[in-house]
Design a protein around this motif. Structure first.
Motif, short mmCIF file in Angstrom:
data_model
loop_
_atom_site.label_atom_id
_atom_site.label_comp_id
_atom_site.label_asym_id
_atom_site.label_seq_id
_atom_site.Cartn_x
_atom_site.Cartn_y
_atom_site.Cartn_z
N GLY A 135 0.83 -1.05 -0.06
CA GLY A 135 -0.03 0.25 -0.26
C GLY A 135 0.90 1.24 0.16
N PHE A 136 -0.12 2.39 0.14
CA PHE A 136 1.18 3.55 -0.31
C PHE A 136 -0.14 4.77 0.69
CE2 PHE A 136 1.97 7.35 -2.49
CZ PHE A 136 4.04 7.04 -2.27
N MET A 137 0.60 5.19 1.64
CA MET A 137 -0.20 5.98 2.37
C MET A 137 0.40 7.47 2.32
SD MET A 137 1.35 5.39 6.32
CE MET A 137 0.93 3.68 6.34
N PRO A 138 0.20 8.81 2.97
CA PRO A 138 1.18 10.22 2.89
C PRO A 138 1.47 10.25 3.66
CG PRO A 138 -1.65 10.09 3.21
CD PRO A 138 -1.58 8.70 3.14
N PHE A 139 1.94 11.24 3.93
CA PHE A 139 2.83 12.17 5.04
C PHE A 139 2.16 12.29 6.13
CE2 PHE A 139 5.10 14.70 7.81
CZ PHE A 139 6.44 13.97 7.53
N PRO A 140 2.18 12.01 7.73
CA PRO A 140 1.33 12.02 8.61
C PRO A 140 0.65 12.68 9.33
CG PRO A 140 3.64 11.30 9.31
CD PRO A 140 3.41 11.13 7.97
N ALA A 141 0.32 13.94 8.59
CA ALA A 141 -0.08 15.49 8.57
C ALA A 141 -0.87 15.28 7.58
CB ALA A 141 1.33 16.72 7.95
N GLN A 142 -2.17 16.69 8.43
CA GLN A 142 -3.37 16.79 7.75
C GLN A 142 -3.89 18.61 7.75
OE1 GLN A 142 -5.95 14.68 9.71
NE2 GLN A 142 -6.82 12.84 8.26
N LYS A 143 -4.06 19.20 6.50
CA LYS A 143 -4.26 20.58 6.77
C LYS A 143 -5.75 20.91 7.28
CE LYS A 143 -3.44 24.76 5.68
NZ LYS A 143 -3.01 26.43 4.51
N ASP A 144 -6.81 20.67 8.11
CA ASP A 144 -8.24 21.46 8.13
C ASP A 144 -8.68 19.55 7.91
OD1 ASP A 144 -8.01 24.13 8.48
OD2 ASP A 144 -8.18 24.30 6.23
N GLY A 145 -8.34 18.47 8.26
CA GLY A 145 -8.83 17.49 7.92
C GLY A 145 -8.07 16.80 7.13
N TYR A 193 -5.38 15.38 3.94
CA TYR A 193 -4.28 15.21 3.46
C TYR A 193 -3.81 15.48 2.51
CZ TYR A 193 -4.05 10.93 7.13
OH TYR A 193 -4.05 10.26 8.68
N CYS A 194 -2.50 15.68 1.98
CA CYS A 194 -1.79 16.60 1.16
C CYS A 194 -0.80 15.33 0.55
CB CYS A 194 -1.50 17.45 1.18
SG CYS A 194 -2.62 18.82 1.28
N ALA A 195 -0.71 15.44 -0.77
CA ALA A 195 0.61 14.81 -1.26
C ALA A 195 1.31 15.42 -2.73
CB ALA A 195 0.84 13.39 -2.12
N VAL A 196 2.47 16.01 -2.31
CA VAL A 196 3.26 16.33 -3.70
C VAL A 196 3.39 15.78 -4.49
CG1 VAL A 196 5.44 17.99 -3.92
CG2 VAL A 196 4.57 17.79 -1.61
N LEU A 197 3.65 16.73 -5.58
CA LEU A 197 3.40 15.97 -6.79
C LEU A 197 5.09 16.46 -7.19
CD1 LEU A 197 -0.22 15.33 -8.42
CD2 LEU A 197 1.29 14.03 -7.85
N ALA A 198 5.84 15.84 -7.21
CA ALA A 198 7.08 15.92 -8.17
C ALA A 198 7.26 15.27 -8.74
CB ALA A 198 8.21 16.14 -7.13
N SER A 199 8.25 15.77 -9.69
CA SER A 199 8.76 15.63 -11.57
C SER A 199 9.96 14.32 -10.84
CB SER A 199 9.76 16.38 -11.63
OG SER A 199 10.23 16.06 -13.37
N ASP A 200 10.00 13.45 -11.78
CA ASP A 200 11.27 12.94 -11.73
C ASP A 200 12.16 13.50 -13.08
OD1 ASP A 200 12.06 9.81 -10.42
OD2 ASP A 200 12.92 10.44 -12.86
N TYR A 201 13.46 12.65 -13.00
CA TYR A 201 13.97 13.11 -14.16
C TYR A 201 13.30 13.59 -15.14
CZ TYR A 201 18.58 10.89 -12.69
OH TYR A 201 20.08 11.27 -11.60
N GLN A 202 14.28 14.91 -15.87
CA GLN A 202 12.91 15.67 -17.19
C GLN A 202 13.82 15.00 -18.54
OE1 GLN A 202 11.61 18.83 -16.91
NE2 GLN A 202 11.01 18.39 -15.33
N VAL A 240 -6.82 8.59 -3.82
CA VAL A 240 -7.46 9.27 -5.12
C VAL A 240 -9.73 9.23 -4.08
CG1 VAL A 240 -8.93 9.08 -7.14
CG2 VAL A 240 -6.75 9.59 -7.24
N ASP A 241 -9.44 7.91 -3.65
CA ASP A 241 -10.57 7.06 -3.02
C ASP A 241 -10.77 7.79 -0.95
OD1 ASP A 241 -11.28 5.24 -5.61
OD2 ASP A 241 -10.77 3.27 -3.99
N ASN A 242 -9.12 7.72 -0.01
CA ASN A 242 -9.89 8.42 0.82
C ASN A 242 -9.40 10.26 0.41
OD1 ASN A 242 -9.43 7.05 2.19
ND2 ASN A 242 -8.23 5.85 0.77
N ASP A 243 -9.33 10.90 -0.39
CA ASP A 243 -9.88 12.32 -1.06
C ASP A 243 -8.28 13.74 -0.26
OD1 ASP A 243 -12.46 12.26 -1.82
OD2 ASP A 243 -12.54 11.90 0.38
N VAL A 244 -7.45 12.29 -0.91
CA VAL A 244 -6.07 13.02 -0.50
C VAL A 244 -5.86 14.15 -1.24
CG1 VAL A 244 -3.61 12.81 -0.65
CG2 VAL A 244 -4.89 10.80 0.61
#
Length: 439
Positions: free
Chosen positions: A300-310, A312-321, A370-374
């Motif tokens: 499985g894959f879980m977000p960083f353990p922190a929330q803002k206003d309830g 979770y957020c996950a940063v999308l970052a680029s791999d190699y360009q 997506v299912d957990n509204d991250v």
């Protein structure tokens, strides 16, 4: 050169900075590597340098080239896979000969891109088409297109976490550490695996900058004397979690014995419960589960353990360009490969990664998010050049493993000092460097 020597530290930085002046061949022009209007306009042999030794050795890249040739029959694509990609390419960039297409090495300062790579187009045009284009934008021009993007968080073995009685994702660093303690007491698994020895997995922790506060511009806000490790800052939260995991004895006993390839089998078999990595690793761990007769859906894959206003957020970052060598004699063919690879190859889907093409859907590997509204936060790269300049001048290395290896050693008592002292030193160096390099 009679002997091959590894370039490190200041010597490596000097080598990079002198690349443009060391070439013995023709001066490069700043012409745009334009996409061909017609496939017949692209021809010649191009060499693609890649870090994906696995995909070259197993023939996958050759299969991509064969598909590419169905559209561009007059272009021959060759590949050179480099095990020490960063080290090898940085040395080659002291000449003109570093392939026609290459992944932009992390050590090349963003502001130096125009010295080494051909522009691909203006930021407005490519920014509307591709995610992560601002990572390679300098002066309104884009110099690279992402192979794919990755969400950041923690890979975990669901069966192990369930066996420990954990039924929901931790919402704070304290809950995360508590869950790892439950895994230690109720299972035989190593709660957390640092991948300390290989080093590079430790750099993934920096990709959580923005996840803690749900701020796309969190990385940009490091561009100044801002004491990034002060209490309440994102890096304080991120690095404190790694420190506490190790200090509480929740990671492997001897980090000097970790092994990246072996770790795939270990988490697949439930011998390891958790690792901090990008979402690109999900498919590799699930493949390892199949190989070991385990259930791939246990990965499985879980977000960083922190929330803002309830939330979770996950940063999308680029791999190699992927970029075009400014010295390439086949820029049109090279550009054709880059565009095709980003849009038509299916590479990001196969890797379970976030596609660079904005019109393409998110991968199934992120279904739990997506299912957990991250909330997905696409990291701004507007001030990456300034941040990198400060980071390099401070000799910290946000995208290098060294300082986090020192953090781990401090946490386990292999190096003297407290966490507060460690952070105070980082802040001091950062702020001093910002006074000269960040302006």
């Amino acid at each position: 050169m009679g002997k091959k020597k590894a370039l490190t530290g200041a010597l490596l930085a000097a080598a990079i900075m002198t690349v443009a002046g060391c070439s013995g061949r023709s001066t490069a022009s700043g012409e745009t590597a334009k996409a061909p209007a017609d496939p017949a306009d692209a021809s010649g042999t191009i060499k693609v340098l890649t870090h994906r030794t696995d995909l070259v050795q197993n023939g996958t890249m050759a299969e991509y080239a064969a598909e590419f040739n169905k559209t561009y029959p007059d272009v021959k694509v060759t590949f050179e896979a480099l095990t020490d990609y960063e080290g090898e390419v940085k040395i080659r960039m002291n000449t003109d000969d570093y392939g026609d297409v290459l992944m932009i090495p992390a050590a090349v300062a963003k502001n130096d891109y125009p010295k080494f790579f051909a522009p691909l187009g203006n930021a407005g045009e490519l920014g509307g088409r591709y995610r992560f284009s601002d990572k390679a934008e300098v002066g309104g021009k884009v110099y690279g297109i992402s192979t794919f993007g990755t969400a950041n968080g923690f890979l975990y073995n669901k069966a192990v976490w369930k066996k420990a009685g954990i039924t929901k994702w931790p919402a704070t660093p304290e809950e995360f550490v508590g869950d790892l303690k439950a895994i230690r007491s109720r299972t035989d698994a190593v709660p957390y695996y640092t991948n300390f020895k290989d080093g590079w997995p430790l750099t993934a922790w920096s990709n959580n900058i923005g996840s803690v506060t749900c701020d796309a511009k969190a990385n940009d806000k490091l561009a100044g004397p801002v004491s990034p490790w002060k209490r309440g800052g994102e890096l304080h939260t991120i690095d404190s979690l790694l420190h506490d995991i190790v200090k509480e004895g929740l990671s492997e006993k001897d980090p000097n014995t970790t092994n990246w390839e072996a770790s795939k089998d270990m988490i697949a078999k439930g011998e390891v419960a958790t690792m901090q990595l990008g979402s690109w690793a999900i498919t590799q761990m699930r493949d390892a589960a199949r190989k070991n007769g385990a259930d791939p859906e246990d990965i499985g894959f879980m977000p960083f353990p922190a929330q803002k206003d309830g939330t979770y957020c996950a940063v999308l970052a680029s791999d190699y360009q992927q970029a075009v060598n400014i010295h390439s004699g086949h820029k049109t063919a090279a550009r054709a490969w880059i565009d095709w690879f980003a849009e038509k190859s299916g590479f990001s889907v196969k890797e379970g990664a976030v596609p660079a093409l904005k019109s393409a859907p998110l991968p199934s590997t992120l279904k739990d998010f997506v299912d957990n509204d991250v909330t997905f936060v696409e990291r701004s790269e507007a001030k990456t050049g300034q941040v990198n300049a400060i980071d390099n001048a401070a000799e910290i290395g946000l995208n290098k493993p060294d300082y986090r290896q020192k953090l781990v050693d401090t946490a386990r008592g292999a190096q003297r000092g407290s966490l507060d002292d460690f952070f105070a030193d980082l802040d001091k160096r950062w702020n001093e460097a910002a006074g000269t390099a960040g302006s």
